[in-house]
Design a protein around this motif. Structure first.
Motif, PDB file in Angstrom:
ATOM      1  N   ALA A   1       0.830  -1.206   0.000  1.00 21.20           N
ATOM      2  CA  ALA A   1       0.000   0.000   0.000  1.00 21.20           C
ATOM      3  C   ALA A   1       0.862   1.254   0.000  1.00 21.20           C
ATOM      4  O   ALA A   1       0.577   2.225  -0.714  1.00 21.20           O
ATOM      5  CB  ALA A   1      -0.938  -0.005   1.203  1.00 21.20           C
ATOM      6  N   THR A   2       1.938   1.259   0.794  1.00 23.89           N
ATOM      7  CA  THR A   2       2.827   2.411   0.825  1.00 23.89           C
ATOM      8  C   THR A   2       3.573   2.536  -0.502  1.00 23.89           C
ATOM      9  O   THR A   2       3.835   3.647  -0.969  1.00 23.89           O
ATOM     10  CB  THR A   2       3.826   2.293   1.992  1.00 23.89           C
TER      11      THR A   2
ATOM     12  N   LEU B   1      10.404 -15.191   7.282  1.00 24.88           N
ATOM     13  CA  LEU B   1      10.666 -14.150   6.287  1.00 24.88           C
ATOM     14  C   LEU B   1       9.825 -12.920   6.612  1.00 24.88           C
ATOM     15  O   LEU B   1       8.592 -12.987   6.611  1.00 24.88           O
ATOM     16  CB  LEU B   1      10.315 -14.636   4.880  1.00 24.88           C
ATOM     17  N   ILE B   2      10.484 -11.807   6.893  1.00 27.12           N
ATOM     18  CA  ILE B   2       9.783 -10.531   6.993  1.00 27.12           C
ATOM     19  C   ILE B   2       9.788  -9.945   5.596  1.00 27.12           C
ATOM     20  O   ILE B   2      10.855  -9.679   5.026  1.00 27.12           O
ATOM     21  CB  ILE B   2      10.501  -9.586   7.976  1.00 27.12           C
ATOM     22  N   THR B   3       8.625  -9.762   5.011  1.00 29.58           N
ATOM     23  CA  THR B   3       8.598  -9.373   3.598  1.00 29.58           C
ATOM     24  C   THR B   3       7.410  -8.491   3.261  1.00 29.58           C
ATOM     25  O   THR B   3       6.352  -8.567   3.904  1.00 29.58           O
ATOM     26  CB  THR B   3       8.586 -10.627   2.701  1.00 29.58           C
ATOM     27  N   HIS B   4       7.623  -7.654   2.245  1.00 35.58           N
ATOM     28  CA  HIS B   4       6.542  -6.873   1.644  1.00 35.58           C
ATOM     29  C   HIS B   4       6.179  -7.435   0.271  1.00 35.58           C
ATOM     30  O   HIS B   4       5.309  -6.885  -0.403  1.00 35.58           O
ATOM     31  CB  HIS B   4       6.958  -5.401   1.492  1.00 35.58           C
ATOM     32  N   ASP B   5       6.876  -8.483  -0.139  1.00 38.44           N
ATOM     33  CA  ASP B   5       6.633  -9.089  -1.442  1.00 38.44           C
ATOM     34  C   ASP B   5       5.550 -10.157  -1.287  1.00 38.44           C
ATOM     35  O   ASP B   5       5.787 -11.229  -0.726  1.00 38.44           O
ATOM     36  CB  ASP B   5       7.937  -9.711  -1.967  1.00 38.44           C
ATOM     37  N   MET B   6       4.367  -9.844  -1.803  1.00 36.36           N
ATOM     38  CA  MET B   6       3.240 -10.758  -1.647  1.00 36.36           C
ATOM     39  C   MET B   6       3.461 -12.070  -2.390  1.00 36.36           C
ATOM     40  O   MET B   6       2.931 -13.109  -2.002  1.00 36.36           O
ATOM     41  CB  MET B   6       1.944 -10.097  -2.132  1.00 36.36           C
TER      42      MET B   6
ATOM     43  N   THR C   1      -6.941 -13.164   0.484  1.00 38.43           N
ATOM     44  CA  THR C   1      -8.307 -13.131  -0.042  1.00 38.43           C
ATOM     45  C   THR C   1      -9.266 -12.555   0.996  1.00 38.43           C
ATOM     46  O   THR C   1     -10.476 -12.601   0.803  1.00 38.43           O
ATOM     47  CB  THR C   1      -8.775 -14.541  -0.470  1.00 38.43           C
ATOM     48  N   ASN C   2      -8.719 -12.022   2.057  1.00 39.20           N
ATOM     49  CA  ASN C   2      -9.521 -11.402   3.110  1.00 39.20           C
ATOM     50  C   ASN C   2      -9.356  -9.892   3.016  1.00 39.20           C
ATOM     51  O   ASN C   2      -8.321  -9.345   3.400  1.00 39.20           O
ATOM     52  CB  ASN C   2      -9.065 -11.910   4.488  1.00 39.20           C
ATOM     53  N   ASP C   3     -10.363  -9.203   2.495  1.00 33.83           N
ATOM     54  CA  ASP C   3     -10.254  -7.767   2.252  1.00 33.83           C
ATOM     55  C   ASP C   3     -10.038  -6.969   3.527  1.00 33.83           C
ATOM     56  O   ASP C   3      -9.366  -5.932   3.520  1.00 33.83           O
ATOM     57  CB  ASP C   3     -11.496  -7.248   1.525  1.00 33.83           C
TER      58      ASP C   3
ATOM     59  N   GLN D   1      -2.335  -3.160   5.053  1.00 31.18           N
ATOM     60  CA  GLN D   1      -1.817  -2.508   3.857  1.00 31.18           C
ATOM     61  C   GLN D   1      -1.067  -3.502   2.959  1.00 31.18           C
ATOM     62  O   GLN D   1       0.039  -3.249   2.488  1.00 31.18           O
ATOM     63  CB  GLN D   1      -0.928  -1.318   4.215  1.00 31.18           C
ATOM     64  N   LEU D   2      -1.696  -4.646   2.756  1.00 25.97           N
ATOM     65  CA  LEU D   2      -1.178  -5.647   1.837  1.00 25.97           C
ATOM     66  C   LEU D   2      -1.794  -5.405   0.461  1.00 25.97           C
ATOM     67  O   LEU D   2      -2.476  -4.422   0.247  1.00 25.97           O
ATOM     68  CB  LEU D   2      -1.498  -7.049   2.350  1.00 25.97           C
ATOM     69  N   ARG D   3      -1.586  -6.331  -0.450  1.00 23.53           N
ATOM     70  CA  ARG D   3      -2.150  -6.165  -1.794  1.00 23.53           C
ATOM     71  C   ARG D   3      -2.514  -7.522  -2.359  1.00 23.53           C
ATOM     72  O   ARG D   3      -1.709  -8.457  -2.324  1.00 23.53           O
ATOM     73  CB  ARG D   3      -1.142  -5.472  -2.722  1.00 23.53           C
ATOM     74  N   ARG D   4      -3.723  -7.605  -2.875  1.00 28.09           N
ATOM     75  CA  ARG D   4      -4.168  -8.850  -3.489  1.00 28.09           C
ATOM     76  C   ARG D   4      -3.373  -9.094  -4.762  1.00 28.09           C
ATOM     77  O   ARG D   4      -3.124  -8.181  -5.552  1.00 28.09           O
ATOM     78  CB  ARG D   4      -5.666  -8.745  -3.806  1.00 28.09           C
ATOM     79  N   THR D   5      -2.976 -10.341  -4.972  1.00 31.71           N
ATOM     80  CA  THR D   5      -2.184 -10.657  -6.149  1.00 31.71           C
ATOM     81  C   THR D   5      -2.983 -10.434  -7.436  1.00 31.71           C
ATOM     82  O   THR D   5      -4.192 -10.695  -7.497  1.00 31.71           O
ATOM     83  CB  THR D   5      -1.691 -12.120  -6.096  1.00 31.71           C
TER      84      THR D   5
END
Length: 573
Positions: free
Chosen positions: A180-181, A493-498, A527-529, A536-540
């Motif tokens: 999201a950022t 793994l600490i990650t921002h890569d979905m 898949t959980n909005d 602040q994740l992102r759906r693939t």
């Protein structure tokens, strides 16, 4: 005719320390007001190209230059570094290497102070920029106390504050940001462009996320040369990215796996605008239904390796996380995700003893861990920091990787064997005698990982291990981590890569606002909005492609893609 702001003419550059040139015969013109993305695998020369633009070459990195480079009509070899800095503003990938001020406001104000701007005007301008980059509440905060994403925003603010800069250069602006950022950062760059019409040049590995900014052109580099200069739609319709191991958007890769030919007029630049023919839809449906999914290996519950029981931590009376509880079992490979500033890295530091917890208990293999020293915990847990420069103690690569073994008084022969094994695995063996300072940021990342891997820890925590890595090195590192995991090493793994989260982990811990809000499978999380929005994740985009194609089981389609894609990439090695 548009006015060029940048003009490379038969430009080549060779570092004095190297035999072969890093840039070869570059001919490139960029017009004022253009938005340009520069892509390329690690070592392709894209960072060197950027250093030529902002003056680090030749003023910090010396070498032999042939040909010419003009910026704003002026030949750069006739300009000094100060003059170049007035024309080109740079946001570095390594934000810690860019900060001057101790606080957010001081750092943003630095360029204005150099210009002797009136104090009242300076304060107004700094407040305006801090608000624009969403750092207004943090103006008095210390830089070192910020998260990676917050530091990125401050860096952008420090560049934006100088209004006379004509060219803004962003070196991997998404590397430290949550999805999201990251979206906000690209939107911020777009907003700056629309308001100022400044020229924007972005160097980035995360192509799909970067394409949120509608670029005029994408320049693709490989082995020091420009191999493609085209629009995003033209590039995605070609096979250029696949040839040099750059990850293309997942939705275009899925279409190609399904046997579809992508045309530029299908607008593949963004999933929202992608036009699917009926044949494309049939191809995707058939491919999904006829692909097999490997069964997911579920770790059977047993005695936990690591336990957190109601753990809380405060920093200067500010709650970072509160009453966090979870268990991690031997052999798991899990992801720890969440928005920037959620406390993910701080939680890892608390496990390793770098930060003392204020409440609760940490147990390792059933024994109290929170009352042990850092050195005692380091015998069991290895932590690879997000910023590799914070981990180095030695000058040369070999010595840095060997340091932990030397301190443990391991025999010289065993040190050599173990270090060389890790050097080969991490793709660093040819550079083993190089100084660390000569490496790219992505190469430094691999050195920091190698220095921990050589110690054979039982639990390995990696903070953004794939940031700054091209697809080939991303695959090599992750496959190696999977090999370690198969041998019994537990990995967080600490990650921002979905996609890392989906592809490699079977369980995700979601941390936000100091709370653990989910402990589920990655597919369930993405898949959980509600979880996506809070963290602040992102759906693939694979999910969106499945919906566009009328596929009834998007989760099955996503798993098929992940399995097939990993099998394809295994053939590279």
């Amino acid at each position: 005719m548009t006015t060029p702001i940048i003009a490379f003419n038969h430009f080549s550059f060779k570092y004095y320390s190297q035999v072969e040139p890093t840039l070869t015969n570059i001919n490139l013109t960029i017009a004022k007001g253009e938005k340009v993305l520069i892509l390329g695998p690690s070592g392709s020369g894209k960072s060197t190209l950027a250093h030529c633009l902002n003056g680090l070459i030749p003023f910090s990195y010396t070498g032999e230059i042939t040909g010419t480079l003009h910026i704003n009509g002026q030949q750069t070899d006739q300009l000094d570094l100060f003059s170049l800095s007035k024309m080109v503003g740079t946001v570095l990938q390594d934000t810690d290497g860019q900060f001057i001020g101790l606080s957010v406001a001081e750092d943003i104000a630095f360029a204005l102070e150099n210009e002797n701007v009136n104090q009242e005007k300076m304060e107004l301008r700094v407040a305006e920029i801090a608000k624009l980059v969403e750092m207004e509440p943090y103006q008095d905060s210390a830089i070192h106390a910020l998260s990676g994403g917050q530091k990125q925003r401050v860096s952008i603010g420090g560049v934006m504050v100088a209004e006379e800069v004509d060219l803004l250069l962003f070196d991997e602006p998404l590397a430290s940001l949550d999805p999201a950022t990251g979206h906000y950062a690209m939107q911020l760059i777009a907003d700056i462009h629309s308001q100022t019409n400044k020229t924007m040049i972005v160097i980035e590995h995360r192509l799909e996320d970067a394409l949120q900014l509608q670029f005029d052109r994408i320049i693709v580099m490989n082995e020091g040369e420009i191999i493609s200069d085209s629009t995003p739609n033209q590039l995605l319709a070609s096979n250029k990215l696949e040839q040099i191991y750059i990850r293309e958007p997942l939705y275009t890769k899925a279409l190609k796996y399904a046997g579809s030919n992508i045309e530029a007029n299908q607008q593949p630049e963004q999933i929202e605008h992608l036009v699917l023919s009926e044949q494309d839809k049939r191809n995707l449906q058939y491919w999904s239904s006829h692909s097999s999914v490997e069964p997911v290996t579920i770790v059977e519950p047993r005695n936990p390796l690591l336990e957190l029981r109601d753990v809380s931590f405060y920093y200067q009376e500010k709650q970072i996380f509160s009453q966090v509880s979870f268990s991690i079992y031997q052999g798991e490979l899990i992801s720890l995700v969440g928005r920037n500033g959620a406390g993910k890295s701080t939680l890892a530091k608390a496990i390793c003893g770098f930060e003392p917890i204020d409440h609760g208990e940490i147990l390792f293999n059933g024994t109290r861990f929170d009352n042990q020293s850092i050195s005692e915990r380091a015998n069991h847990v290895g932590f690879v920091l997000q910023n590799p420069n914070q981990m180095f103690s030695k000058h040369k690569i070999y010595d840095e990787i060997a340091l932990g073994l030397v301190l443990r008084q391991v025999s010289e022969q065993e040190i050599r064997t173990r270090v060389e094994d890790v050097l080969h695995i991490c793709g660093l063996y040819p550079f083993r005698n190089w100084p660390i300072s000569a490496l790219s940021y992505g190469q430094k990342k691999r050195v920091s990982i190698a220095a921990i891997l050589v110690l054979n820890p039982r639990l390995l925590i990696l903070d953004e291990p794939t940031a700054g890595q091209d697809l080939r090195h991303y695959t090599e590192i992750m496959d190696f981590l999977c090999t370690l995991n198969e041998q019994g090493i537990t990995i967080i793994l600490i990650t921002h890569d979905m996609h890392v989260m989906l592809e490699y982990t079977t369980r995700s811990l979601v941390l936000t606002d100091g709370q653990l809000i989910a402990d589920q499978s990655p597919v369930d999380v993405l898949t959980n909005d509600t979880i996506i929005e809070r963290a602040q994740l992102r759906r693939t985009s694979l999910f969106d492609l499945a919906i566009k194609a009328g596929i009834e089981a998007p989760a099955h389609f996503i798993k098929n893609f992940i399995t097939h894609d990993r099998e394809v990439r295994r053939t590279w090695q």
